[in-house]
Design an enzyme around this catalytic site. Structure first.
Site, PDB file in Angstrom:
ATOM      1  N   HIS A   1      83.133  -3.391  99.683  1.00 50.27           N
ATOM      2  CA  HIS A   1      82.774  -2.694 100.916  1.00 50.27           C
ATOM      3  C   HIS A   1      81.252  -2.559 100.920  1.00 50.27           C
ATOM      4  CE1 HIS A   1      82.223   0.198 103.943  1.00 50.27           C
ATOM      5  NE2 HIS A   1      82.009   1.200 103.124  1.00 50.27           N
TER       6      HIS A   1
ATOM      7  N   ASN B   1      76.997  -0.740 107.321  1.00 50.35           N
ATOM      8  CA  ASN B   1      78.313  -0.331 106.824  1.00 50.35           C
ATOM      9  C   ASN B   1      79.275  -0.313 108.021  1.00 50.35           C
ATOM     10  OD1 ASN B   1      80.553   1.183 106.041  1.00 50.35           O
ATOM     11  ND2 ASN B   1      79.364   2.621 104.812  1.00 50.35           N
TER      12      ASN B   1
ATOM     13  N   CYS C   1      86.892   3.260 104.533  1.00 46.74           N
ATOM     14  CA  CYS C   1      86.263   2.057 103.937  1.00 46.74           C
ATOM     15  C   CYS C   1      87.192   1.338 102.979  1.00 46.74           C
ATOM     16  CB  CYS C   1      84.998   2.447 103.218  1.00 46.74           C
ATOM     17  SG  CYS C   1      83.946   3.460 104.234  1.00 46.74           S
TER      18      CYS C   1
HETATM   19  N1  ACO Z   1      64.826   8.740 106.832  1.00 49.41           N
HETATM   20  C1  ACO Z   1      63.930   9.453 106.123  1.00 49.41           C
HETATM   21  N2  ACO Z   1      64.292  10.414 105.267  1.00 49.41           N
HETATM   22  C2  ACO Z   1      65.594  10.678 105.117  1.00 49.41           C
HETATM   23  C3  ACO Z   1      66.589   9.961 105.816  1.00 49.41           C
HETATM   24  C4  ACO Z   1      66.153   8.970 106.702  1.00 49.41           C
HETATM   25  N3  ACO Z   1      67.011   8.207 107.431  1.00 49.41           N
HETATM   26  N4  ACO Z   1      67.797  10.421 105.465  1.00 49.41           N
HETATM   27  C5  ACO Z   1      67.586  11.385 104.563  1.00 49.41           C
HETATM   28  N5  ACO Z   1      66.263  11.540 104.354  1.00 49.41           N
HETATM   29  C6  ACO Z   1      65.591  12.473 103.449  1.00 49.41           C
HETATM   30  C7  ACO Z   1      66.442  13.676 103.124  1.00 49.41           C
HETATM   31  O1  ACO Z   1      66.273  14.658 104.114  1.00 49.41           O
HETATM   32  C8  ACO Z   1      65.875  14.087 101.787  1.00 49.41           C
HETATM   33  O2  ACO Z   1      64.698  14.800 102.014  1.00 49.41           O
HETATM   34  P1  ACO Z   1      64.331  16.083 101.100  1.00 49.41           P
HETATM   35  O3  ACO Z   1      64.209  15.531  99.701  1.00 49.41           O
HETATM   36  O4  ACO Z   1      63.061  16.559 101.692  1.00 49.41           O
HETATM   37  O5  ACO Z   1      65.485  17.012 101.246  1.00 49.41           O
HETATM   38  C9  ACO Z   1      65.484  12.780 101.133  1.00 49.41           C
HETATM   39  O6  ACO Z   1      65.387  11.822 102.203  1.00 49.41           O
HETATM   40  C10 ACO Z   1      66.492  12.289 100.104  1.00 49.41           C
HETATM   41  O7  ACO Z   1      67.805  12.413 100.659  1.00 49.41           O
HETATM   42  P2  ACO Z   1      69.082  11.912  99.888  1.00 49.41           P
HETATM   43  O8  ACO Z   1      70.277  12.155 100.731  1.00 49.41           O
HETATM   44  O9  ACO Z   1      69.056  12.455  98.494  1.00 49.41           O
HETATM   45  O10 ACO Z   1      68.737  10.349  99.811  1.00 49.41           O
HETATM   46  P3  ACO Z   1      69.453   9.246  98.988  1.00 49.41           P
HETATM   47  O11 ACO Z   1      68.464   8.543  98.166  1.00 49.41           O
HETATM   48  O12 ACO Z   1      70.712   9.756  98.343  1.00 49.41           O
HETATM   49  O13 ACO Z   1      69.877   8.237 100.132  1.00 49.41           O
HETATM   50  C11 ACO Z   1      71.850   7.633 101.351  1.00 49.41           C
HETATM   51  C12 ACO Z   1      70.743   8.659 101.170  1.00 49.41           C
HETATM   52  C13 ACO Z   1      71.217   6.331 101.749  1.00 49.41           C
HETATM   53  C14 ACO Z   1      72.775   8.136 102.437  1.00 49.41           C
HETATM   54  C15 ACO Z   1      72.594   7.470 100.014  1.00 49.41           C
HETATM   55  O14 ACO Z   1      72.920   8.721  99.472  1.00 49.41           O
HETATM   56  C16 ACO Z   1      73.844   6.665 100.147  1.00 49.41           C
HETATM   57  O15 ACO Z   1      73.835   5.505 100.466  1.00 49.41           O
HETATM   58  N6  ACO Z   1      74.991   7.310  99.832  1.00 49.41           N
HETATM   59  C17 ACO Z   1      76.260   6.675  99.925  1.00 49.41           C
HETATM   60  C18 ACO Z   1      76.705   6.824 101.340  1.00 49.41           C
HETATM   61  C19 ACO Z   1      77.933   6.099 101.547  1.00 49.41           C
HETATM   62  O16 ACO Z   1      78.297   5.297 100.735  1.00 49.41           O
HETATM   63  N7  ACO Z   1      78.588   6.382 102.658  1.00 49.41           N
HETATM   64  C20 ACO Z   1      79.689   5.713 103.072  1.00 49.41           C
HETATM   65  C21 ACO Z   1      80.829   5.646 102.055  1.00 49.41           C
HETATM   66  S1  ACO Z   1      82.229   6.055 102.808  1.00 49.41           S
HETATM   67  C22 ACO Z   1      82.253   5.133 104.161  1.00 49.41           C
HETATM   68  O17 ACO Z   1      81.693   4.029 104.171  1.00 49.41           O
HETATM   69  C23 ACO Z   1      82.924   5.664 105.350  1.00 49.41           C
END
Ligand code: ACO
Length: 332
Positions: A257, A287, A116
């Protein structure tokens, strides 16, 4: 022209595949909901390349638009740099396919892999080459077909990523007030486990086991990455502003990004700016890794949201870990 010459962006272009992958369609593929995706990420839909399209196909289209906008003939390009983590094939470089398709006979061509941050890293390479006098016209492309490395059984990653390409032409600025004013690039390889594609390289070559264990797809620790980006995003902005003796009020728009609406909201709060000063199109494209910054920039340019003399700040962050920032005064 000043010496060393200051690099500036003279043309932008982008290309998005036609097929739209909506949250409603993802609901049929994994255990998720439109409400969860929208509230946790801000993403409504992403684009998916056709099965016969590879990164160079999308990248070539974006490059054509950028060359046209810059008024540069492909035969006058000195260097083609392609930022991608989904190359057409491991070797040769996707930049070589693009060079061939464009008929850019004079250009040498290579890929960079910085996920990214790839596009911002690429802008820094282009800036350095132009300042060193080793290139006058650099064509920089970010292109991704992430749908080929996204695991559509993994709800925590498949909701985020989309396909697309963006490109810029960088040349020496005619007016020395314009162009790249400051930049900072970083890496911290100790964070490699936060996001990676473990299979297919020299550590774990493709095998029956690597396929069975789904090692050719993205693996991600979302929550840790979230914290990382929330921390580095405001730090990068403050650092570049201090270095270039500017205040946040001087910045017309920040183009990061495209990662997560909640991250941008937190960063805006920390910087004391309204969220709309941070450009967002992730609701429509998701993304797109190395393609995300140039796709966003092209949209900003087409919407006429930048005038000559405006200050624009680019931010990249992602796998590696890598991150980088660049401050540009818009204009030729
Ligand atoms: N639908 C429903 N529930 C989900 C989903 C989904 N798609 N995905 C995860 N969950 C659940 C999890 O299982 C978890 O359940 P649990 O509490 O029972 O264990 C709950 O939702 C919370 O999960 P988290 O991972 O803590 O959710 P969070 O609020 O952190 O959101 C996300 C997840 C959207 C991925 C977030 O962490 C994020 O955006 N992180 C940054 C990711 C990123 O930037 N990636 C790319 C950077 S590098 C690149 O671009 C290559």
């Amino acid at each position: 022209m000043t010496f060393p010459p200051r690099a500036t962006i003279t043309g932008t272009g982008s290309h998005l595949p036609e097929e739209v992958l909506t949250n409603a369609r993802l609901e049929q593929m994994v255990d998720t909901s439109d409400e969860w995706i929208l509230s946790r990420t801000g993403i409504r839909e992403r684009r998916i390349a056709a099965s016969d399209e590879a990164a160079s196909d999308l990248g070539t289209r974006a490059a054509c638009h950028a060359l046209e906008a810059a008024g540069v003939d492909s035969r006058d390009v000195d260097v083609i740099i392609c930022a991608t983590i989904t190359p057409d094939m491991p070797s040769p470089a996707t930049a070589c396919f693009i060079q061939h398709k464009l008929g850019a006979d004079r250009a040498w061509a290579f890929d960079i892999s910085a996920a990214c941050s790839g596009f911002v890293y690429g802008m820094e390479i282009a800036r350095s080459m132009i300042a060193a006098g080793s290139a006058r016209r650099v064509l920089l492309i970010g292109t991704e077909v992430l749908s080929r490395i996204v695991d559509y059984r993994d709800r925590s990653t498949c909701i985020l990523f989309g396909d697309g390409a963006g490109a810029v032409v960088m040349e020496p600025a005619r007016d020395p007030r314009y162009g790249v004013l400051a930049s900072r690039m970083y890496a911290d390889g100790s964070g490699w486990e936060m996001i990676n594609v473990p299979g297919g390289g020299s550590r774990t070559p493709a095998s029956e086991r690597s396929v069975r264990e789904r090692m050719h797809f993205f693996r991600m620790q979302g929550r840790n990455l979230f914290k990382f980006v929330v921390r580095v995003m405001p730090d990068m902005v403050r650092e570049l502003l201090a270095e270039s003796d500017r205040s946040i009020d001087d910045i017309r728009i920040i183009i990061p990004h495209q990662v997560n609406y909640r991250i941008f909201k937190a960063a805006a709060e920390r910087l004391g700016i309204p969220t709309d000063r941070i450009f967002m199109n992730l609701d429509r494209v998701g993304n797109t890794t190395a393609a995300s910054v140039p796709i966003a920039l092209d949209e900003v340019v087409r919407d006429r949201r930048l005038d000559p003399g405006d200050f624009v700040l680019f931010l990249g962050f992602g796998a590696g870990l890598t991150w980088g920032s660049m401050l540009v005064r818009w204009g030729r």
